[in-house]
Design a protein around this motif. Structure first.
Motif, PDB file in Angstrom:
ATOM      1  N   PRO A 277       6.876   5.667  -1.891  1.00 20.98           N
ATOM      2  CA  PRO A 277       6.536   6.964  -2.486  1.00 20.98           C
ATOM      3  C   PRO A 277       5.479   7.748  -1.720  1.00 20.98           C
ATOM      4  N   LEU A 278       4.396   7.090  -1.295  1.00 25.98           N
ATOM      5  CA  LEU A 278       3.361   7.820  -0.564  1.00 25.98           C
ATOM      6  C   LEU A 278       3.920   8.400   0.731  1.00 25.98           C
ATOM      7  N   ALA A 279       4.724   7.612   1.435  1.00 27.33           N
ATOM      8  CA  ALA A 279       5.313   8.097   2.686  1.00 27.33           C
ATOM      9  C   ALA A 279       6.231   9.282   2.428  1.00 27.33           C
ATOM     10  N   LEU A 280       6.977   9.228   1.344  1.00 26.04           N
ATOM     11  CA  LEU A 280       7.850  10.349   0.994  1.00 26.04           C
ATOM     12  C   LEU A 280       7.035  11.592   0.648  1.00 26.04           C
TER      13      LEU A 280
ATOM     14  N   PRO B 141       0.842  -1.198   0.000  1.00 23.91           N
ATOM     15  CA  PRO B 141       0.000   0.000   0.000  1.00 23.91           C
ATOM     16  C   PRO B 141       0.878   1.250   0.000  1.00 23.91           C
ATOM     17  N   GLY B 142       0.625   2.141  -0.950  1.00 15.52           N
ATOM     18  CA  GLY B 142       1.393   3.377  -1.011  1.00 15.52           C
ATOM     19  C   GLY B 142       2.634   3.311  -1.858  1.00 15.52           C
ATOM     20  N   VAL B 143       2.889   2.177  -2.529  1.00 11.18           N
ATOM     21  CA  VAL B 143       4.111   2.060  -3.318  1.00 11.18           C
ATOM     22  C   VAL B 143       3.956   2.703  -4.694  1.00 11.18           C
ATOM     23  N   GLY B 144       2.726   3.035  -5.089  1.00  5.54           N
ATOM     24  CA  GLY B 144       2.532   3.773  -6.331  1.00  5.54           C
ATOM     25  C   GLY B 144       2.052   2.948  -7.506  1.00  5.54           C
TER      26      GLY B 144
ATOM     27  N   VAL C 249       5.989  -3.924  -7.875  1.00  2.00           N
ATOM     28  CA  VAL C 249       6.415  -2.524  -7.871  1.00  2.00           C
ATOM     29  C   VAL C 249       7.311  -2.327  -6.647  1.00  2.00           C
ATOM     30  N   PRO C 250       8.605  -2.101  -6.845  1.00  2.00           N
ATOM     31  CA  PRO C 250       9.505  -1.990  -5.695  1.00  2.00           C
ATOM     32  C   PRO C 250       9.439  -0.608  -5.058  1.00  2.00           C
TER      33      PRO C 250
ATOM     34  N   ALA D 199      -0.331   5.044  -9.509  1.00  2.00           N
ATOM     35  CA  ALA D 199       0.416   6.117 -10.179  1.00  2.00           C
ATOM     36  C   ALA D 199       1.082   5.604 -11.449  1.00  2.00           C
ATOM     37  N   VAL D 200       1.638   4.388 -11.387  1.00  2.00           N
ATOM     38  CA  VAL D 200       2.263   3.800 -12.571  1.00  2.00           C
ATOM     39  C   VAL D 200       1.208   3.528 -13.639  1.00  2.00           C
ATOM     40  N   ALA D 201       0.055   2.964 -13.221  1.00  2.00           N
ATOM     41  CA  ALA D 201      -1.018   2.673 -14.179  1.00  2.00           C
ATOM     42  C   ALA D 201      -1.545   3.965 -14.805  1.00  2.00           C
ATOM     43  N   THR D 202      -1.650   5.011 -14.011  1.00  2.00           N
ATOM     44  CA  THR D 202      -2.111   6.308 -14.527  1.00  2.00           C
ATOM     45  C   THR D 202      -1.130   6.865 -15.553  1.00  2.00           C
TER      46      THR D 202
END
Length: 863
Positions: A305-308, A145-148, A267-268, A151-154
């Motif tokens: 990414p979300l945490a950042l 959760p929150g790895v993006g 997704v890393p 965002a990648v799909a978008t």
């Protein structure tokens, strides 16, 4: 409708059979369902203009030749009249068949695609796979959760290349935990031009699926199924023809693998560099002015990414006025896991996760809690218990996990399947930092901590001699021992900490070892465990010696000796005396060193103390070698090596080979030194003995240098230099810098670089007040100045070297006199040159077989 169209379309069937084609083959070629081809051939319905065009192209016939038009009917009339005759799903392709579908629910881009930091390689893989042209390609993204994932799909949905390839459009399904399959299919139907009248007849998911598949037909479209929680939802949205491709995103690795097989990609988290780049875009002021702190933040959130984004936005708001005090306060707050978990930010409806559509603000806590809520009580307790292990990149074994959780392997499988527990190499697992923070925050039971302490202390005792296995659990053991100190279990801490400190010293992890030993020291004092305290002081003395802090090392060892003076602990007494002798030798106090080593060896020469005896013999040989007593040094070392080989411990054998390679160098047996060094290096690499590797690179470099293999020498010495700086080991660093300076001079290399190496070596040698390290470096300085014809500086270097070397170091005294002799000769004082040369030769003869003996002897004949 014309009567000629009511009968079976025997021409279509005849043309198909003439070519030997099956109904299934024809259907696949035009992107239709076989069901419709059968109805067309039996005259129950006519193909729409779209499919009619496809059939004509496939068969190479016109509509009349395939039986779709009467002899008098014009194509224009047919297009107006063709309707579904009876029963079945709609056959007429919508009027917008040739236009690209624009799905308004595709999330907007937050910025240009290139701003999606660290995802280009993943995007390239997706684009390559989805545009491969394989029928009904499906790929899936899984991740924390929150790895993006979304965002990648978008980014993919807005990518120009993807839009050009899938020229008929892109459909988006925001699925989530509570999927609305009928609602999404209905919306797609509207986009695809299915009329409200037709839609009214579609009362089941199956009917909708069939209708949409027909409407899509052979169009090339990309269908993105975002935030999938059930495999059934992936199946439900596979509604396109062979020319369509699918991308699903899910937090569940097992689901992704099931749905897409080889097309499943994880997704890393972002790399350290990409994490810093993203944070810099959000808060450039903090990253530019607080580099170390910024790196700490990226580590604390594990590159998520979300945490950042949440931490970056928080810092930006808190530090808008650029006041250093507010920046420091904001950073300090972020060091608390609870604060990081509950940072939240409002989300536009268009960008909300389908699983959190009713949550106006997102946080790491709410995002992870959605997964947590799906677990049963057993799995939930196990997840919370696992948070006692250090987070990723650390890993832990399945055996350790089961011992700490008191659960079955099936529970670990459940946590892994839902993406909360990461599976690594066989039998290894890891928790991401944010998952560990969340689970730790939820955990209230102290029992997992106690179980971790007991498991890891037992593990260390069972594997005391197995360094690779200790290395595997290094972080877990250190965590368990820290928890033992914090949770009042001093006995486990003392007994295990002293053992593990030895392993850490071999690894060159000096600071970690010191932190551990200070805890051991405090616990042993509380328990009044004199022996445990004595061993802690011994280890501290050894580490401080290796760090060049000789005064503090001496104090630790003297404290240990005083502490156990009335105890019957001959092994510990021998260890302390041995290390005290080593420290004294570094300070040039060779007489005291020899006496303490003699006492240590007498205590060690008891049955059952063979390992200790080998250690003392090694130290005795090293000290004898430092004084130029080569024959005596070799006797000590060979006896120690024989014992070490009998014991079979590589960490004992390796340093003895190191010292023997040093003796071979002193005797000028450079090929022998190389052979001994290579054997020792193989052992050092095998057990990851970093200090030994560092010293061996120095020895191998010198052996190659003396054989004029300059490239080989430089490679070895530079490897040693890197390790020495990493370890913070001043003795080895000084030696390597001196040898590099010598190499630069000998091969006629960069004079400025040679001077730079030698200056750093001498500065560090003076800083730790080691006479023999200073003497060795001054010798290389003298050689450098002689080569440069800077005679006054050469004389000063050799004079100071001689003063430091007498009366205990024959080797350095001999080399200093040899240097002084050559300076005197250059100044035309041949009488002084002969006197100094003779003194040098006498000292070298007394050492037996020193490799410089013949060189000095030859020099004297030239005077």
């Amino acid at each position: 409708m014309s009567s000629q169209l009511k009968g079976p379309s025997s021409r279509l069937k005849a043309e198909r059979e003439l070519r030997g084609w099956s109904q299934q083959y024809v259907a696949e070629q035009i992107g239709a369902d076989r069901y419709y081809l059968s109805r067309w051939e039996h005259g129950k319905m006519l193909p729409s203009p779209y499919y009619r065009e496809k059939l004509c192209a496939l068969f190479g016939k016109n509509a009349r030749e395939l039986g779709f038009l009467s002899q008098t009917e014009s194509p224009e009339q047919a297009r107006e009249e063709i309707q579904e005759v009876q029963l079945g799903a709609p056959s007429v392709l919508p009027a917008n068949a040739g236009k690209a579908i624009e799905d308004p629910t595709i999330p907007p881009l937050p910025g240009p695609v290139h701003d999606l930091v660290g995802r280009q390689e993943l995007l390239d893989s997706l684009k390559s796979g989805l545009s491969s042209g394989a029928p009904s390609t499906i790929m899936a993204l899984s991740g924390l959760p929150g790895v993006g994932k979304t965002a990648v799909a978008t980014a993919l949905a807005h990518d120009e290349e993807m839009r050009n390839f899938f020229h008929d459009g892109i459909l988006w399904a925001a699925v989530g935990k509570k999927s609305d399959v009928p609602g999404i299919l209905s919306r797609w139907g509207t986009l695809l031009g299915i009329s409200s009248i037709e839609a009214a007849r579609l009362t089941t998911i199956s009917a909708w699926t069939q209708a949409i598949r027909t409407a899509i037909g052979a169009r090339r479209m990309l269908i993105i199924i975002d935030d999938v929680w059930k495999l059934e939802d992936v199946v439900a949205f596979k509604v396109g023809g062979n020319s369509c491709a699918y991308l699903a995103t899910t937090r569940f690795p097992q689901l992704a693998s099931h749905a897409a097989a080889d097309g499943a990609l994880a997704v890393p988290e972002l790399s350290s560099a990409d994490s810093m780049l993203l944070l810099e875009r959000l808060v450039p002021l903090v990253v530019q002015n607080e580099q170390a702190t910024a790196r700490e933040i990226t580590h604390l959130v594990g590159g998520l990414p979300l945490a950042l984004l949440l931490t970056g936005n928080f810092l930006r708001v808190q530090t808008y006025n650029r006041q250093p005090r507010r920046i420091r306060q904001a950073i300090e707050r972020l060091r608390t896991a609870e604060m990081r978990l509950h940072l939240q930010e409002a989300q536009p409806i268009s960008q909300r996760s389908p699983s959190l559509a009713d949550v106006p603000a997102i946080s790491l806590h709410t995002l992870i809690a959605v997964s947590d809520q799906q677990l049963d009580e057993t799995a939930r307790r196990a997840l919370y218990a696992l948070s006692v292990f250090p987070a990723k990149p650390n890993t832990f074994s399945e055996e350790a996990a089961l011992a700490v959780c008191l659960c079955s392997g099936d529970v670990l499988d459940t946590l892994s399947d839902v993406g909360l527990l990461e599976s690594y190499a066989p039998d290894r697992y890891a928790l991401h930092q944010t998952i560990a923070d969340y689970a730790s925050f939820q955990r209230s039971d102290p029992a997992p901590i106690e179980r971790l302490i007991h498991y890891m202390t037992d593990y260390v005792h069972a594997n005391e001699q197995d360094y690779p296995r200790l290395e595997l659990e290094n972080s877990n053991v250190l965590t368990a021992l820290r928890l033992a100190a914090e949770h009042g279990q001093p006995s486990d801490l003392v007994a295990t900490g002293n053992i593990f400190a030895t392993f850490l010293s071999v690894r060159g992890a000096y600071e970690e070892a010191i932190n551990l030993l200070e805890r051991v020291r405090q616990a042993a004092t509380t328990l009044q465990d004199q022996q445990g305290l004595g061993f802690a002081l011994y280890h501290l003395g050894e580490i401080k010696m290796n760090q060049g802090e000789y005064r503090q090392a001496y104090d630790y060892l003297q404290e240990g000796l005083t502490l156990i003076s009335t105890q019957d602990t001959p092994a510990l007494m021998s260890q302390l005396l041995r290390m005290l002798g080593c420290v004294e030798s570094y300070q040039g106090a060779y007489r005291e060193a020899e006496e303490h080593l003699r006492q240590a060896l007498a205590l060690a020469r008891q049955p059952g103390y063979e390992e200790l005896q080998s250690l003392v013999l090694r130290s005795s040989g090293a000290v004898a070698g430092d004084q130029g007593k080569i024959a005596q040094a070799e006797l000590f070392l060979q006896e120690g090596l024989t014992l070490a080989r009998q014991i079979g411990k590589p960490e004992q054998i390796c340093p003895l080979l190191v010292n023997l390679s040093q003796i071979a160098l002193m005797r000028g047996r450079f090929a022998e030194a190389d052979v001994l060094g290579q054997e020792a290096l193989a052992l050092a690499v095998q057990i990851n003995y970093l200090p030994a590797q560092c010293l061996l690179y120095s020895h191998l470099g010198v052996a190659a240098l003396e054989q004029e293999k300059y490239a080989q020498a430089q490679e070895a010495l530079l490897q040693g230099l890197t390790l020495a700086r990493q370890l913070g080991h001043p003795e080895y660093l000084i030696g390597i810098l001196s040898n590099l300076g010598r190499l630069m001079c000998k091969q006629g290399g960069d004079v400025a670089k040679a001077e730079m190496y030698l200056q750093e070596a001498l500065t560090k040698a003076r800083a730790i007040a080691s006479p023999w390290l200073q003497a060795g470096t001054l010798y290389e300085w003298g050689e450098f100045y002689l080569q440069q014809q800077r005679l006054a500086e050469a004389q000063a270097a050799f004079d100071e070297m001689y003063l430091l070397s007498t009366p205990d170091s024959q080797e350095y005294a001999a080399l200093a006199r040899y240097g002084q002799s050559r300076v005197a000769a250059a100044l035309n004082d041949l009488e002084l040159a002969r006197r100094y040369g003779a003194e040098s030769l006498a000292l070298l003869h007394a050492m037996e077989e020193h490799y410089r003996t013949s060189e000095v002897q030859h020099w004297l004949t030239t005077l």
